[in-house]
Design an enzyme around this catalytic site. Structure first.
Site, short mmCIF file in Angstrom:
data_model
loop_
_atom_site.label_atom_id
_atom_site.label_comp_id
_atom_site.label_asym_id
_atom_site.label_seq_id
_atom_site.Cartn_x
_atom_site.Cartn_y
_atom_site.Cartn_z
N ARG A 5 29.61 -30.89 -17.28
CA ARG A 5 28.49 -31.01 -16.26
C ARG A 5 29.09 -31.79 -15.17
O ARG A 5 28.82 -31.36 -13.88
CB ARG A 5 27.29 -31.70 -16.90
CG ARG A 5 26.37 -32.15 -15.74
CD ARG A 5 24.90 -32.35 -16.26
NE ARG A 5 24.76 -33.24 -17.42
CZ ARG A 5 25.18 -34.30 -17.52
NH1 ARG A 5 25.42 -35.46 -16.55
NH2 ARG A 5 25.05 -34.96 -18.90
N TYR A 47 14.71 -18.12 3.96
CA TYR A 47 14.44 -17.49 2.62
C TYR A 47 13.11 -17.98 2.27
O TYR A 47 12.71 -19.27 2.24
CB TYR A 47 15.65 -17.75 1.85
CG TYR A 47 15.25 -17.42 0.50
CD1 TYR A 47 15.02 -16.05 0.21
CD2 TYR A 47 15.08 -18.26 -0.58
CE1 TYR A 47 14.65 -15.79 -1.19
CE2 TYR A 47 14.97 -18.19 -1.96
CZ TYR A 47 14.86 -16.84 -2.30
OH TYR A 47 14.31 -16.38 -3.53
N ASP A 104 22.16 -22.89 5.89
CA ASP A 104 22.10 -21.95 4.88
C ASP A 104 22.97 -20.60 5.39
O ASP A 104 22.44 -19.76 6.19
CB ASP A 104 20.80 -21.51 4.34
CG ASP A 104 20.84 -20.33 3.41
OD1 ASP A 104 21.69 -19.57 2.98
OD2 ASP A 104 19.55 -20.12 2.72
N LYS A 149 24.62 -13.72 -3.85
CA LYS A 149 24.56 -12.40 -2.76
C LYS A 149 25.92 -12.08 -2.30
O LYS A 149 26.64 -11.46 -3.21
CB LYS A 149 23.90 -12.85 -1.44
CG LYS A 149 22.54 -13.62 -1.77
CD LYS A 149 21.60 -12.68 -2.53
CE LYS A 149 20.22 -13.01 -2.83
NZ LYS A 149 19.90 -14.41 -3.07
N1 PLP Z 1 19.06 -18.49 0.89
C1 PLP Z 1 18.79 -17.31 0.94
C2 PLP Z 1 19.02 -17.05 2.58
C3 PLP Z 1 18.35 -16.35 0.08
O1 PLP Z 1 18.39 -14.95 0.44
C4 PLP Z 1 18.46 -16.87 -1.48
C5 PLP Z 1 18.00 -15.66 -2.22
O2 PLP Z 1 17.55 -14.52 -1.89
C6 PLP Z 1 18.34 -18.13 -1.60
C7 PLP Z 1 18.85 -18.92 -0.42
C8 PLP Z 1 18.41 -18.47 -2.96
O3 PLP Z 1 19.25 -18.22 -3.86
P1 PLP Z 1 19.08 -17.85 -5.17
O4 PLP Z 1 18.25 -16.45 -5.62
O5 PLP Z 1 20.43 -17.76 -5.90
O6 PLP Z 1 18.50 -19.13 -5.90
#
Ligand code: PLP
Length: 384
Positions: free
Chosen positions: A46, A98, A170, A195
């Site tokens: 971990r 998101y 992000d 992604k």
């Molecule tokens: N940030 C963005 C821009 C996303 O598109 C996503 C998921 O679609 C996330 C964060 C969250 O990621 P995860 O689905 O890997 O938890």
């Protein structure tokens, strides 16, 4: 070394015990210690493990930061960053973000006594107005989701610094291929590795890269205390994915540009959101802060209600109806009822996610095949 070379070699040294060119997947949860004094590179998985470290090292290099940290999902990474906030602190976030981040901020964080202001981060004056003495964090998506708005990272970094707040970007949609927020003054970059980094719709993962070693250390402490780390198999797959990241993102962005230009000319399409189009409000900032393309996401609004949008996305054959993005397969979805269903309907409309909005994640298939697929879906909906 250039980006593509580092993507292939950093953290990927041949195994000294047998010369294997690809480092193995280390599954061990615990490690034999040389002494009982606590000084060892690895003790418990971990806290750190070799395969995860390989991925963290390559991403720290690609994003230009002091330390990378890999998580079980993008949301686990986002949650870890927000654990740096304390009750009474204030977070300023973009509105074009998101849906899962929106849910975490407005529900989980709000219940922990952290106040949230959501603002259009493409408007720097509005960002400045939203900040107050308690603001400790500014959360942006350089390319927003699902409207693909473009936020000026350097402008936000200057505002965050003035306010004594951390700027977190992000960067899932832009990826470090097109945009490196740490080089523009952001403190932390976050990615959903699920992604483009993984790139093949076969893993869940998240990543943080901190510009300063002290911030990296704080985040590592929190990651170890809360425990949502990336597993060895996902770390291995991410190392493999990242080796082709630049090629994939450039090729997918070029196809997205072609499809956005084509969609712009279709009578059924009311609006196209794509920062590569000169008509897009984010084009000037994007041209300045992105390198080698404008991204592989395109969204567009058709002259229809949510049922029309649903019919459209059910009519495509190559574009598969699914949430998520960033993989080699092209995907299509209706944000109002799918990826951004976590927004209350009024909040969704207020930020511009209309019922007729359709989001494309453009994959690596031949551009002409994808265009033909959209054309036949367009004909199906027009003829109804
Ligand atoms: N940030 C963005 C821009 C996303 O598109 C996503 C998921 O679609 C996330 C964060 C969250 O990621 P995860 O689905 O890997 O938890």
């Amino acid at each position: 070394m250039q980006f593509r070379t580092r993507a292939i070699h950093v953290g990927q040294e041949a195994d000294p015990s047998n010369g294997a060119v690809v480092p193995p997947i280390h599954l061990a949860s615990t490690f034999v210690l040389p002494a009982a004094n606590g000084n060892a590179q690895y003790d418990y998985a971990r806290t750190g493990s070799p395969t995860r470290h390989a991925f963290e090292a390559v991403m720290a290099s690609l994003d230009g930061g002091a330390r990378g940290l890999a998580f079980a999902s993008g949301m686990a990474a986002t949650h870890c960053v927000t654990m740096l906030l304390k009750p009474g602190d204030h977070l300023v976030t973009g509105t074009d973000i998101y849906g899962g981040s929106w849910r975490l901020f407005n529900n989980v964080l709000a219940e922990r006594g952290i106040s949230i202001t959501a603002v259009d981060t493409t408007d720097l004056a509005a960002v400045e107005d939203a900040m107050c003495a308690e603001t400790r964090m500014l959360w942006i998506e350089p390319t927003g989701n699902p409207l693909l708005s473009v936020t000026d990272v350097a402008g936000c970094a200057a505002l965050a610094q003035k306010a004594g707040a951390l700027l977190v970007a992000d960067n899932t949609l832009a990826t470090p291929v097109l945009c490196r927020p740490l080089e523009m003054g952001a403190d932390i970059v976050m990615h959903s590795a699920t992604k483009y980094i993984g790139g093949h719709s076969d893993l869940l993962g998240g990543l943080l890269v901190a510009r300063a070693p002290e911030v990296g250390e704080q985040l590592h402490w929190m990651q170890n205390a809360t425990g949502a780390v990336m597993g060895p198999l996902e770390s291995f797959l991410c190392c493999r994915g990242v080796k082709t990241l630049e090629l994939r993102v450039h090729a997918q962005s070029a196809t997205a540009f072609r499809l956005a230009s084509w969609l712009y000319q279709q009578p059924l399409v009311k609006q196209v959101h794509y920062p590569g189009l000169e008509t897009d409000p984010g084009h000037t900032v994007a041209a300045n802060q992105y390198h080698g393309g404008f991204g592989a996401m395109v969204s567009f609004e058709i002259d229809s209600d949510v049922q029309g949008a649903q019919r459209f996305v059910e009519s495509t054959r190559l574009f598969q109806l699914a949430v998520s993005l960033g993989a080699v397969e092209s995907l299509i979805e209706v944000p109002a009822v799918m990826s951004h269903g976590a927004y209350a309907p009024e909040a969704r409309r207020a930020v511009g996610i209309t019922d007729g909005l359709i989001r494309l994640s453009v994959g690596l298939e031949e551009a002409g095949d994808l265009e033909n697929d959209l054309a036949q879906a367009m004909n199906t909906v027009s003829s109804l």
